[in-house]
Design a protein around this motif. Structure first.
Motif, PDB file in Angstrom:
ATOM      1  N   ALA A  55      37.425  53.097  10.139  1.00 26.48           N
ATOM      2  CA  ALA A  55      36.678  52.440   9.063  1.00 26.48           C
ATOM      3  C   ALA A  55      36.550  53.365   7.864  1.00 26.48           C
ATOM      4  O   ALA A  55      36.792  52.959   6.715  1.00 26.48           O
ATOM      5  CB  ALA A  55      35.297  52.029   9.572  1.00 26.48           C
ATOM      6  N   GLY A  56      36.189  54.616   8.129  1.00 23.09           N
ATOM      7  CA  GLY A  56      36.033  55.587   7.044  1.00 23.09           C
ATOM      8  C   GLY A  56      37.312  55.832   6.266  1.00 23.09           C
ATOM      9  O   GLY A  56      37.275  56.113   5.061  1.00 23.09           O
ATOM     10  N   SER A  57      38.461  55.692   6.936  1.00 22.42           N
ATOM     11  CA  SER A  57      39.741  55.964   6.281  1.00 22.42           C
ATOM     12  C   SER A  57      40.091  54.942   5.206  1.00 22.42           C
ATOM     13  O   SER A  57      40.950  55.190   4.354  1.00 22.42           O
ATOM     14  CB  SER A  57      40.871  56.019   7.320  1.00 22.42           C
ATOM     15  N   ILE A  58      39.425  53.762   5.229  1.00 16.61           N
ATOM     16  CA  ILE A  58      39.709  52.729   4.219  1.00 16.61           C
ATOM     17  C   ILE A  58      38.447  52.266   3.496  1.00 16.61           C
ATOM     18  O   ILE A  58      38.465  51.265   2.778  1.00 16.61           O
ATOM     19  CB  ILE A  58      40.438  51.514   4.844  1.00 16.61           C
ATOM     20  N   GLY A  59      37.348  52.989   3.689  1.00 18.20           N
ATOM     21  CA  GLY A  59      36.105  52.630   3.018  1.00 18.20           C
ATOM     22  C   GLY A  59      35.414  51.411   3.587  1.00 18.20           C
ATOM     23  O   GLY A  59      34.669  50.724   2.881  1.00 18.20           O
ATOM     24  N   ALA A  60      35.640  51.134   4.878  1.00 15.09           N
ATOM     25  CA  ALA A  60      35.073  49.941   5.515  1.00 15.09           C
ATOM     26  C   ALA A  60      33.868  50.296   6.381  1.00 15.09           C
ATOM     27  O   ALA A  60      33.515  51.473   6.544  1.00 15.09           O
ATOM     28  CB  ALA A  60      36.134  49.256   6.369  1.00 15.09           C
ATOM     29  N   LYS A  61      33.230  49.274   6.936  1.00 16.03           N
ATOM     30  CA  LYS A  61      32.145  49.467   7.899  1.00 16.03           C
ATOM     31  C   LYS A  61      32.734  49.442   9.304  1.00 16.03           C
ATOM     32  O   LYS A  61      33.768  48.800   9.546  1.00 16.03           O
ATOM     33  CB  LYS A  61      31.114  48.347   7.763  1.00 16.03           C
ATOM     34  N   GLU A  62      32.059  50.103  10.230  1.00 15.43           N
ATOM     35  CA  GLU A  62      32.572  50.196  11.599  1.00 15.43           C
ATOM     36  C   GLU A  62      32.747  48.830  12.252  1.00 15.43           C
ATOM     37  O   GLU A  62      33.716  48.592  12.976  1.00 15.43           O
ATOM     38  CB  GLU A  62      31.633  51.064  12.446  1.00 15.43           C
ATOM     39  N   ASN A  63      31.820  47.897  11.984  1.00 13.93           N
ATOM     40  CA  ASN A  63      31.917  46.588  12.637  1.00 13.93           C
ATOM     41  C   ASN A  63      32.973  45.688  12.002  1.00 13.93           C
ATOM     42  O   ASN A  63      33.147  44.538  12.405  1.00 13.93           O
ATOM     43  CB  ASN A  63      30.558  45.880  12.638  1.00 13.93           C
ATOM     44  N   GLU A  64      33.704  46.219  11.005  1.00  9.71           N
ATOM     45  CA  GLU A  64      34.769  45.454  10.354  1.00  9.71           C
ATOM     46  C   GLU A  64      36.153  45.808  10.906  1.00  9.71           C
ATOM     47  O   GLU A  64      37.167  45.305  10.420  1.00  9.71           O
ATOM     48  CB  GLU A  64      34.732  45.702   8.842  1.00  9.71           C
ATOM     49  N   ILE A  65      36.202  46.667  11.911  1.00  6.23           N
ATOM     50  CA  ILE A  65      37.468  47.090  12.514  1.00  6.23           C
ATOM     51  C   ILE A  65      37.670  46.386  13.850  1.00  6.23           C
ATOM     52  O   ILE A  65      36.820  46.463  14.743  1.00  6.23           O
ATOM     53  CB  ILE A  65      37.495  48.621  12.730  1.00  6.23           C
ATOM     54  N   ILE A  66      38.789  45.681  13.976  1.00  5.17           N
ATOM     55  CA  ILE A  66      39.151  45.004  15.228  1.00  5.17           C
ATOM     56  C   ILE A  66      40.408  45.676  15.779  1.00  5.17           C
ATOM     57  O   ILE A  66      41.448  45.701  15.117  1.00  5.17           O
ATOM     58  CB  ILE A  66      39.454  43.509  14.994  1.00  5.17           C
ATOM     59  N   PHE A  67      40.321  46.234  16.983  1.00 10.70           N
ATOM     60  CA  PHE A  67      41.503  46.843  17.599  1.00 10.70           C
ATOM     61  C   PHE A  67      42.477  45.745  18.033  1.00 10.70           C
ATOM     62  O   PHE A  67      42.068  44.716  18.583  1.00 10.70           O
ATOM     63  CB  PHE A  67      41.107  47.703  18.801  1.00 10.70           C
ATOM     64  N   THR A  68      43.762  45.963  17.773  1.00  9.90           N
ATOM     65  CA  THR A  68      44.817  45.016  18.153  1.00  9.90           C
ATOM     66  C   THR A  68      45.929  45.776  18.874  1.00  9.90           C
ATOM     67  O   THR A  68      45.868  46.999  19.020  1.00  9.90           O
ATOM     68  CB  THR A  68      45.420  44.317  16.914  1.00  9.90           C
ATOM     69  N   SER A  69      46.968  45.050  19.268  1.00 11.40           N
ATOM     70  CA  SER A  69      48.113  45.691  19.925  1.00 11.40           C
ATOM     71  C   SER A  69      49.097  46.260  18.911  1.00 11.40           C
ATOM     72  O   SER A  69      50.117  46.830  19.290  1.00 11.40           O
ATOM     73  CB  SER A  69      48.827  44.682  20.820  1.00 11.40           C
ATOM     74  N   GLY A  70      48.813  46.122  17.626  1.00 12.61           N
ATOM     75  CA  GLY A  70      49.698  46.656  16.597  1.00 12.61           C
ATOM     76  C   GLY A  70      49.672  45.819  15.338  1.00 12.61           C
ATOM     77  O   GLY A  70      48.826  44.919  15.171  1.00 12.61           O
ATOM     78  N   GLY A  71      50.618  46.100  14.443  1.00 14.45           N
ATOM     79  CA  GLY A  71      50.660  45.422  13.153  1.00 14.45           C
ATOM     80  C   GLY A  71      50.981  43.948  13.240  1.00 14.45           C
ATOM     81  O   GLY A  71      50.420  43.131  12.508  1.00 14.45           O
ATOM     82  N   THR A  72      51.884  43.580  14.126  1.00 12.51           N
ATOM     83  CA  THR A  72      52.276  42.174  14.246  1.00 12.51           C
ATOM     84  C   THR A  72      51.089  41.314  14.664  1.00 12.51           C
ATOM     85  O   THR A  72      50.828  40.261  14.071  1.00 12.51           O
ATOM     86  CB  THR A  72      53.428  42.019  15.258  1.00 12.51           C
ATOM     87  N   GLU A  73      50.358  41.760  15.678  1.00  8.53           N
ATOM     88  CA  GLU A  73      49.184  40.992  16.101  1.00  8.53           C
ATOM     89  C   GLU A  73      48.132  40.944  14.993  1.00  8.53           C
ATOM     90  O   GLU A  73      47.500  39.908  14.760  1.00  8.53           O
ATOM     91  CB  GLU A  73      48.566  41.580  17.369  1.00  8.53           C
ATOM     92  N   ALA A  74      47.944  42.064  14.288  1.00  5.69           N
ATOM     93  CA  ALA A  74      46.964  42.100  13.206  1.00  5.69           C
ATOM     94  C   ALA A  74      47.341  41.114  12.101  1.00  5.69           C
ATOM     95  O   ALA A  74      46.484  40.386  11.578  1.00  5.69           O
ATOM     96  CB  ALA A  74      46.850  43.518  12.647  1.00  5.69           C
ATOM     97  N   ASP A  75      48.619  41.072  11.739  1.00  8.18           N
ATOM     98  CA  ASP A  75      49.084  40.116  10.727  1.00  8.18           C
ATOM     99  C   ASP A  75      48.881  38.680  11.195  1.00  8.18           C
ATOM    100  O   ASP A  75      48.397  37.820  10.449  1.00  8.18           O
ATOM    101  CB  ASP A  75      50.570  40.337  10.422  1.00  8.18           C
ATOM    102  N   ASN A  76      49.276  38.414  12.435  1.00  7.32           N
ATOM    103  CA  ASN A  76      49.132  37.062  12.987  1.00  7.32           C
ATOM    104  C   ASN A  76      47.667  36.649  13.066  1.00  7.32           C
ATOM    105  O   ASN A  76      47.307  35.515  12.728  1.00  7.32           O
ATOM    106  CB  ASN A  76      49.772  36.992  14.380  1.00  7.32           C
ATOM    107  N   MET A  77      46.825  37.557  13.501  1.00  5.25           N
ATOM    108  CA  MET A  77      45.394  37.272  13.596  1.00  5.25           C
ATOM    109  C   MET A  77      44.822  36.932  12.229  1.00  5.25           C
ATOM    110  O   MET A  77      44.025  35.998  12.081  1.00  5.25           O
ATOM    111  CB  MET A  77      44.655  38.474  14.193  1.00  5.25           C
TER     112      MET A  77
END
Length: 380
Positions: A55-77
Motif C-alpha cells: 500500500a505504501g509503495s503506491i500511496g494507498a491504504k492497507e485495506n485497499e490491497i487485494i492479494f491475487t494470483s498475479g497480474g492477469t487475475e488482477a486485471d480480470n477482477m
C-alpha cells in the motif's frame, strides 16, 4: 557457452533475498492466516506487513490491497468486477488497442455480454491522445482501463492526465501497472487511479502472486467464492510464503529504484551506440522520451524475427519478439499493428530487449556484437 538473459519484461529471476525470505517462511510458518491460534497469527503477521508495504509503495491504504494470483487475475477482477457492479450506471468501457491480452480478452468477453467497448488508437510512439479519450468519453462510460507502461515497446501512457480528465466523471479509472511497477514512481491519489494491477514476478519476486489496488469507495463483484479472505473480495487461503517474498521484492525495488533506472537507461544508450558504431540499420519502436527504462524494442530492416530469435538463442542470448503471453503465436504483435499498421514491415523484424538487476554492461556489449554478426550473416 555463456548465456545472457535480456528478457526481464517476460519474467525476472528471483532476488536471492526473496528466496531466502520465502524459504524461512515455508520452513517456520505454515499456519492458516485465518486461524485465530498462534500459528495462524504468525502467518497473518506476514500478510499484514506485506499489505502495509505494498500500500505504501503506491500511496494507498492497507485495506485497499487485494492479494491475487498475479497480474492477469488482477486485471480480470478489475474489469469484470466493475462491469458487474456498475452496469446499472452504463455499459460503456474505454480501453486502448495496445493493452495486455489480460485486458483485451476480458473486454472482448464483456462485449459478448452486451457491453460496448471503445478501443483508443495510439500514435507511432504507442501513446494515446487525450483528445481521443475526451472524444470517446460518454455519460454512460463506467470504466476506463489504460495500461501504465507497455510490456512490448515500453511506452508510458499519460496516466496523470487521464486521471485529471476523469475527475468528476462517473467512470472508474483502472491501470495495468504490471510492467511499470517497481521502476516508475506511482501515487494512486496524485494520478486519481481507482484500480491498479501488479504482478510480483516482474520485480524479482515469485510467480503466482500479485495484487489489485481497489480504492475504498469503489465496489467490485468478487470473481472467486468460498471463504471470507481479503475482506470477502477474493476467497481462498492466502499464499503466505509468496506474499512474504513479494514484500521483500518491493522493499528491494523501492530502495534501489533510481539507481536501477539510470543503469537501465545507460544499457539502452550503450546497445544503441554499439549497433550504430557498426553501421547496423535499425529503428526504435516507441520512444526513448516516454518509456520504461528497462524495455527497448528495435526494428531491424531486412531481417526476419523468427531467424533473429533462433540465431540469438543459439548464441546464448535470450530476447523476445514481444509479449511472453503470445510466444509461439504466428499472429503479428497487436501493439505494433496499432502503432504502424498491418502492412508495416516492422511487424516481422522487431525484437524486444529488456533488462534487470542481473544485467551487466559486459552482457550488453557481448549481445551487441552477436546481433551485428547475425544481421551481417542473415543479410548476405
Amino acid at each position: 557457452m555463456e548465456r545472457i538473459y535480456l528478457d526481464h519484461a517476460a519474467t525476472s529471476p528471483m532476488h536471492p533475498k526473496v528466496i531466502e525470505k520465502m524459504l524461512k517462511v515455508m520452513k517456520e510458518t505454515f499456519g492458516n492466516p485465518s486461524s485465530i491460534h498462534s500459528f495462524g497469527r504468525e502467518a497473518r503477521h506476514y500478510l499484514d506487513l506485506a499489505r502495509a508495504a505494498l500500500a505504501g509503495s503506491i500511496g494507498a491504504k492497507e485495506n485497499e490491497i487485494i492479494f491475487t494470483s498475479g497480474g492477469t487475475e488482477a486485471d480480470n477482477m478489475a474489469l469484470f468486477g466493475v462491469a458487474e457492479s456498475y452496469q446499472h450506471k452504463g455499459r460503456h468501457i474505454i480501453t486502448t488497442q495496445v493493452e495486455h491480452h489480460a485486458v483485451l480478452h476480458a473486454c472482448q468477453k464483456l462485449e459478448k455480454q452486451g457491453f460496448e467497448v471503445s478501443y483508443l488508437p495510439v500514435d507511432e510512439t504507442g501513446r494515446i491522445s487525450i483528445a481521443d479519450l475526451k472524444s470517446a468519453l460518454r455519460d454512460d462510460t463506467i470504466l476506463v482501463s489504460v495500461m501504465y507502461g507497455n510490456n512490448e515497446v515500453g511506452t508510458l501512457q499519460p496516466i496523470a492526465e487521464i486521471g485529471q480528465v476523469l475527475e468528476g466523471h462517473q467512470a472508474i479509472f483502472h491501470t495495468d501497472a504490471v510492467q511499470a511497477y517497481g521502476v516508475e514512481k506511482m501515487d494512486v491519489n496524485e494520478s486519481h487511479i481507482d484500480l491498479l494491477s501488479v504482478s510480483a514476478h516482474k520485480i524479482n519476486g515469485p510467480k503466482g502472486i500479485g495484487f489489485l489496488y481497489l480504492r475504498s469507495n469503489i465496489k467490485i463483484a468478487p470473481r472467486v467464492f468460498g471463504g471470507e479472505q481479503e475482506r470477502k473480495r477474493r476467497a481462498g487461503t492466502e499464499n503466505v510464503a509468496s506474499i512474504a517474498g513479494f514484500h521483500e521484492a518491493v522493499v528491494i525495488a523501492a530502495a534501489d529504484r533510481e539507481r536501477k533506472r539510470a543503469k537501465f537507461q545507460g544499457f539502452k544508450r550503450l546497445l544503441i551506440e554499439r549497433l550504430q558504431d557498426q553501421g547496423i540499420e535499425f529503428a526504435i519502436n516507441g520512444s526513448l522520451e516516454h518509456s520504461l527504462p528497462h524495455v527497448l524494442n528495435l526494428s531491424f530492416p531486412g531481417t526476419n524475427v523468427e531467424s533473429m530469435l533462433m540465431n540469438l538463442d543459439l548464441a546464448g542470448i535470450a530476447v523476445s519478439s514481444g509479449s511472453a503471453c503470445t510466444a509461439g503465436s504466428i499472429e503479428p504483435s497487436h501493439v505494433l499493428v496499432a502503432m504502424f499498421g498491418k502492412g508495416s514491415e516492422r511487424l516481422a523484424n522487431s525484437i524486444r530487449f529488456s533488462f534487470g538487476f542481473t544485467t551487466t554492461e559486459e552482457e550488453i556489449i557481448k549481445a551487441a556484437e552477436e546481433i551485428v554478426k547475425i544481421i551481417m550473416r542473415l543479410k548476405k
